[in-house]
Design a protein around this motif. Structure first.
Motif, mmCIF file in Angstrom:
data_model
loop_
_atom_site.group_PDB
_atom_site.id
_atom_site.type_symbol
_atom_site.label_atom_id
_atom_site.label_comp_id
_atom_site.label_asym_id
_atom_site.label_seq_id
_atom_site.Cartn_x
_atom_site.Cartn_y
_atom_site.Cartn_z
ATOM 1 N N ALA A 58 2.975 1.705 -4.523
ATOM 2 C CA ALA A 58 3.331 2.207 -5.848
ATOM 3 C C ALA A 58 2.344 3.252 -6.342
ATOM 4 O O ALA A 58 2.731 4.227 -6.995
ATOM 5 C CB ALA A 58 3.401 1.041 -6.839
ATOM 6 N N VAL A 59 1.051 3.068 -6.049
ATOM 7 C CA VAL A 59 0.037 3.998 -6.524
ATOM 8 C C VAL A 59 0.084 5.312 -5.753
ATOM 9 O O VAL A 59 -0.118 6.393 -6.316
ATOM 10 C CB VAL A 59 -1.363 3.357 -6.421
ATOM 11 C CG1 VAL A 59 -2.448 4.368 -6.745
ATOM 12 C CG2 VAL A 59 -1.457 2.161 -7.369
ATOM 13 N N CYS A 60 0.355 5.233 -4.440
ATOM 14 C CA CYS A 60 0.263 6.424 -3.577
ATOM 15 C C CYS A 60 1.574 7.185 -3.432
ATOM 16 O O CYS A 60 1.558 8.366 -3.072
ATOM 17 C CB CYS A 60 -0.258 6.035 -2.198
ATOM 18 S SG CYS A 60 -1.923 5.352 -2.208
ATOM 19 N N ILE A 61 2.705 6.535 -3.686
ATOM 20 C CA ILE A 61 3.999 7.212 -3.547
ATOM 21 C C ILE A 61 4.099 8.468 -4.411
ATOM 22 O O ILE A 61 4.659 9.475 -3.969
ATOM 23 C CB ILE A 61 5.155 6.231 -3.844
ATOM 24 C CG1 ILE A 61 5.434 5.358 -2.614
ATOM 25 C CG2 ILE A 61 6.427 6.975 -4.226
ATOM 26 C CD1 ILE A 61 6.480 4.293 -2.844
ATOM 27 N N PRO A 62 3.555 8.476 -5.668
ATOM 28 C CA PRO A 62 3.681 9.693 -6.469
ATOM 29 C C PRO A 62 3.116 10.950 -5.815
ATOM 30 O O PRO A 62 3.544 12.059 -6.133
ATOM 31 C CB PRO A 62 2.891 9.337 -7.744
ATOM 32 C CG PRO A 62 3.012 7.867 -7.862
ATOM 33 C CD PRO A 62 2.994 7.365 -6.454
ATOM 34 N N VAL A 63 2.178 10.800 -4.884
ATOM 35 C CA VAL A 63 1.594 11.960 -4.219
ATOM 36 C C VAL A 63 2.475 12.439 -3.077
ATOM 37 O O VAL A 63 2.364 13.585 -2.626
ATOM 38 C CB VAL A 63 0.180 11.621 -3.692
ATOM 39 C CG1 VAL A 63 -0.540 12.859 -3.194
ATOM 40 C CG2 VAL A 63 -0.640 10.950 -4.772
ATOM 41 N N SER A 64 3.369 11.576 -2.596
ATOM 42 C CA SER A 64 4.132 11.887 -1.386
ATOM 43 C C SER A 64 5.032 13.107 -1.567
ATOM 44 O O SER A 64 5.164 13.923 -0.654
ATOM 45 C CB SER A 64 4.958 10.670 -0.954
ATOM 46 O OG SER A 64 5.899 10.325 -1.958
#
Length: 470
Positions: A58-64
């Motif tokens: 959830a934390v890292c998906i926004p950067v994908s």
């Protein structure tokens, strides 16, 4: 690489990655009791092994989405698969619970780049009229992961050790890398945008803190004052992000997309629905093993009907949505999911095996239709240039809801259990039964969010028709 070639092989590329990710997550759920014995901790305390993985997603998906637009879908997807495979090996070599949680976080970072980037490639390759069938084709092979995961995990834990469950990802990861190298298209953003670092810090820290507080709630590791202060801080960070995003040209997550009704209902409305569903992969193995006293391999076998029914529903979901429409399907199906979750409160040691199997079939059937509907409807009215951002937001909120669902389900179970020992089978069974009733009621209430849809919403996906008016 021709368009027809991409359409032929891309679903298999994405499905292989999803298969690996789903296989790993379901294997872990079945092995939790064995891990607890090996690492000398209680089973409920090991929810961090599951929640840390989903939280890092959830934390890292926004950067994908930003990474895919900047570096291309092929490079990002391939790097994600490689990281996921290496971290799986590290999980298997973990010596204690904190080390296992740390390597699961690393594994989650790899998975965070896999799911939304793969979904983005599908969205950009297939027109909306073909999107539902393409997504269903991707998910059908991916559902083999949950089908095999609990069973293989149970057999491995029963005859070998829980460490071997992570090493299965190595051959699958190598196959996925081969397919990516030969058949993955390399899409990039039309207009490069800067990374919203401030937004990433605000949103990521707020989400991480809130999920952590849900995880430790009820364990008495924080006094009420400290808990209240940290809870206020987490909400403040998230509120600060939304204020920040409103004033920025290129925010991390563009909240203006929520003005699109179908996208808003799918993402925000489905959030509450996934709270109940997201807790089941953790709670059901506990019911079967701790509540009913079944060995790990039998617990794994009881998870198979759910995956089989889910695969079967994928074959007919397109026709169901085309005939009844998204609004009717989501309202009625959400009610059925809530009822099914609540029925698990009736499962006891004397319950006939066929009844548990039928319940698993019903759960898989309704869950599969629900996720097909919500995931495909999200992109019904989203323009192609916004597909990367829409995929990122949808994936982010989906993983947050699953993370919160796991923490929420464990929290409710621990609250109902109280000070009773986890070795008391009757006490654990009773606590789980109350948790299922609570989660079922919450899911039924969440069906109200889908009343905001209109009868023809989503027809650009279900029927390949573009609406001419509201």
């Amino acid at each position: 690489m021709s368009s027809d070639t991409i359409k032929r092989y891309l679903p298999w590329v994405v499905a292989t990655a999803l298969f690996m990710e789903q296989l790993d997550s379901t294997i872990v759920n079945t092995a939790i009791p064995a891990m607890a014995v090996s690492l000398h901790v209680t089973p409920l305390s090991l929810k961090a092994v599951v929640t840390s993985y989903i939280l890092s997603l959830a934390v890292c998906i926004p950067v994908s989405g930003w990474m895919a637009d900047r570096f291309g879908t092929r490079r990002v997807f391939g790097t994600a698969i490689a990281l996921f495979t290496v971290s799986s090996v590290l999980c298997g070599l973990a010596l204690n619970a904190p080390m296992l949680v740390a390597t699961r976080i690393l594994q989650g970072i790899g998975a965070a780049m896999m799911m939304p980037v793969g979904r983005l490639a599908i969205i950009r390759t297939f027109p909306k009229g073909e999107l539902l069938n393409a997504m269903n084709f991707v998910i059908i092979p991916a559902l083999i992961g949950p089908l095999l995961g609990p069973t293989i995990g149970g057999l491995i834990v029963n005859w070998l050790s829980w460490r071997e469950i992570f090493f299965i990802n190595v051959p699958v990861g190598l196959i996925a890398l081969y397919l990516i190298y030969h058949h993955m298209p390399d899409y990039r953003g039309e207009t490069p945008r800067p990374l919203d670092v401030i937004g990433l810090v605000l949103f990521g820290s707020g989400t991480a803190l809130l999920s952590w507080l849900l995880e430790i709630f009820g364990e008495h590791s924080l006094d009420p004052t400290s808990f209240g202060v940290l809870l206020t801080l987490s909400f403040s960070l998230l509120a600060a992000y939304f204020l920040h995003a409103r004033e920025l040209t290129y925010p991390l997550l563009r909240i203006t997309l929520f003005r699109i009704r179908t996208f808003r209902v799918s993402v925000a409305g489905g959030f509450i629905t996934r709270l109940g569903v997201g807790s089941l992969p953790f709670l059901l193995p506990l019911l079967y093993q701790l509540g009913l006293g079944l060995p790990a391999w039998q617990s794994g076998l009881l998870m198979m009907p759910t995956a089989l029914a889910a695969m079967g529903m994928k074959l007919i979901s397109s026709r169901v949505l085309r005939h009844f429409g998204y609004r009717k399907v989501l309202i009625v199906n959400t009610l059925m999911i809530g009822v099914t979750i609540g029925l698990y409160a009736l499962v006891v040691a004397a319950t006939p095996l066929f009844a548990i199997v039928l319940l698993g079939l019903a759960l898989g059937f309704f869950n599969s239709l629900q996720f097909s509907s919500m995931n495909s409807m999200a992109y019904a009215d989203v323009d192609t240039p916004d597909s990367s951002m829409a995929s990122t937001i949808s994936s982010t909120f989906q993983q947050i809801s699953m993370s919160f669902g796991l923490a929420f389900g464990s929290l409710i179970t621990a609250w109902y259990l109280g000070d009773l020992p986890q070795t008391d089978r009757l006490a654990v069974t009773g606590a789980l039964h109350h948790a299922f009733l609570t989660l079922g009621a919450l899911t039924i209430v969440s069906s109200l969010s889908f009343w905001a849809l209109r009868p023809r919403d989503g027809e650009s996906v279900s029927r390949g028709e573009l609406r001419t008016g509201e």
